[in-house]
Write an enzyme that holds these catalytic residues in place. Structure first.
Site, mmCIF file in Angstrom:
data_model
loop_
_atom_site.group_PDB
_atom_site.id
_atom_site.type_symbol
_atom_site.label_atom_id
_atom_site.label_comp_id
_atom_site.label_asym_id
_atom_site.label_seq_id
_atom_site.Cartn_x
_atom_site.Cartn_y
_atom_site.Cartn_z
ATOM 1 N N ASP A 46 18.852 48.030 14.939
ATOM 2 C CA ASP A 46 19.579 48.457 14.002
ATOM 3 C C ASP A 46 21.313 48.068 13.676
ATOM 4 O O ASP A 46 21.541 47.860 14.757
ATOM 5 C CB ASP A 46 19.271 49.889 13.580
ATOM 6 C CG ASP A 46 20.202 50.691 12.252
ATOM 7 O OD1 ASP A 46 20.015 50.251 11.543
ATOM 8 O OD2 ASP A 46 20.836 51.858 12.388
ATOM 9 N N ASP A 48 24.106 50.178 11.304
ATOM 10 C CA ASP A 48 24.871 51.889 11.120
ATOM 11 C C ASP A 48 24.167 52.495 11.924
ATOM 12 O O ASP A 48 23.599 53.095 12.574
ATOM 13 C CB ASP A 48 24.540 51.736 9.815
ATOM 14 C CG ASP A 48 24.583 51.192 9.447
ATOM 15 O OD1 ASP A 48 26.854 50.961 8.866
ATOM 16 O OD2 ASP A 48 24.696 51.077 8.187
ATOM 17 N N ASP A 264 18.881 54.136 15.499
ATOM 18 C CA ASP A 264 19.469 55.222 15.541
ATOM 19 C C ASP A 264 18.150 56.987 15.004
ATOM 20 O O ASP A 264 18.872 57.850 14.964
ATOM 21 C CB ASP A 264 20.625 55.587 14.997
ATOM 22 C CG ASP A 264 21.402 55.364 14.061
ATOM 23 O OD1 ASP A 264 20.738 54.273 13.962
ATOM 24 O OD2 ASP A 264 21.896 56.009 13.399
#
Length: 323
Positions: A46, A48, A264
């Site tokens: 990922d 961000d 995250d």
């Protein structure tokens, strides 16, 4: 004596048929990292909350990605953010110190364009609650669209009842739209009152990862309004949908058993990994906390168990230190 009777917990797991190889949410140690990465060819990461926060690279992240490449790992950037085309992502990655190529970036703007062209086989126009970067990806696939840009509300209910609709529209696509308005919701829901109109959404993320007490609502908030007004369920393309991985798998002939997802967000990144049979690593520099992962781990819900990572680390910097 015979075998001991199963505990209530074990009996419960047998009854609801939870998988035997449930993720353990272990801290990734040096020994575990060496063994793990010897069996991994491809890293999906990922962006961000993993590689950067806002416009700042997360300390040590670029070094870790470079090190993984040096080890011969394929790295693919997988994001639910629909506000950037692949080219825009490459520009941002490069600016923040990451090596990246356009064919390594899989964002939902690109995935949406591929889906509409190759799977939904859209004819006519797409009504887009979206943004100019999504439009760029549709342009590259030769797909006609309408709806991008401001469309402010005017008049009264009497006017809203007769808002003009484009008869060429055959699909409604919802992504991130900073110009979301009541007018756009009226148009989207009105198109979708025809059951022959396809309903597609980029992702369901509720908010962007921020730390300063501010909340930036994500596409999921926009989609919730359209979905409720239309009383219909969309095809969702982004994580944790398998569709995103299937497109990458076909392009690169990926082996799920030799692929790791780093993220995250338990609901999107980690759940994608479980849905697709990937190894998962949670980093604690974005949306989800270790406490949340432990809460999911203690839950009896199958959906919650799918959000438990195999491993966790404070951040990507720590992974570099283990390699």
């Amino acid at each position: 004596s015979g075998p001991s009777a199963p505990s209530p917990g074990e009996r419960f797991l047998q009854v609801i048929d939870l998988p035997a190889n449930m993720a353990a949410c272990r801290l990734l140690t040096r020994d575990r990292a060496a063994q793990l990465l010897s069996n991994i060819d491809t890293i999906l990461t990922d962006c961000d909350g993993v590689l950067w926060q806002g416009s700042e690279a997360i300390s040590g992240a670029a070094k870790t990605i470079a090190k993984l490449r040096e080890m011969g790992k394929r790295v693919l950037f997988v994001t639910n953010n629909s506000t950037k085309s692949r080219l825009s992502y490459v520009e941002k990655l490069t600016k923040l110190g990451f090596e990246a190529h356009e064919d390594e970036v899989y964002g939902t703007a690109y995935i949406a364009a591929l889906y509409l062209k190759n799977i939904a086989k859209v004819t006519g126009k797409v009504y887009m609650v979206g943004n100019t970067e999504m439009a760029k990806e549709l342009d590259l696939q030769g797909i006609s669209y309408t709806g991008v840009g401001p469309d402010p509300i005017e008049g009264t209910v009497a006017d809203w009842k007769t808002l003009p609709l484009d008869p060429e529209v055959t699909t409604v696509l919802v992504g991130f739209d900073e110009h979301l308005s009541y007018t756009k919701m009226i148009r989207a829901a009105s198109y979708l009152s025809d059951e022959n109109i396809q309903f597609v959404a980029t992702n369901t993320d509720e908010r962007l990862p921020l730390e300063n007490g501010r909340v930036i609502p994500g596409t999921g908030c926009i989609l919730a309004g359209v979905r409720m007004a239309a009383a219909r369920e969309p095809v969702i393309l982004g994580k944790p949908s398998k569709l995103m991985f299937e497109i990458m798998k076909e392009r690169y002939d990926l082996d799920p058993d030799r692929t790791m997802m780093i993220g995250d967000n338990l609901k999107t990144d980690i759940a994608l990994g479980h849905n697709c049979g990937l190894t998962t690593l949670l980093v604690l520099t974005g949306i989800s906390s270790l406490d949340e992962a432990r809460h999911m781990q203690a839950s009896n819900s199958i959906e919650h168990q799918k959000r438990v990572p195999h491993y966790y680390l404070p951040g990507l910097r720590e992974l570099s230190e283990l390699l």
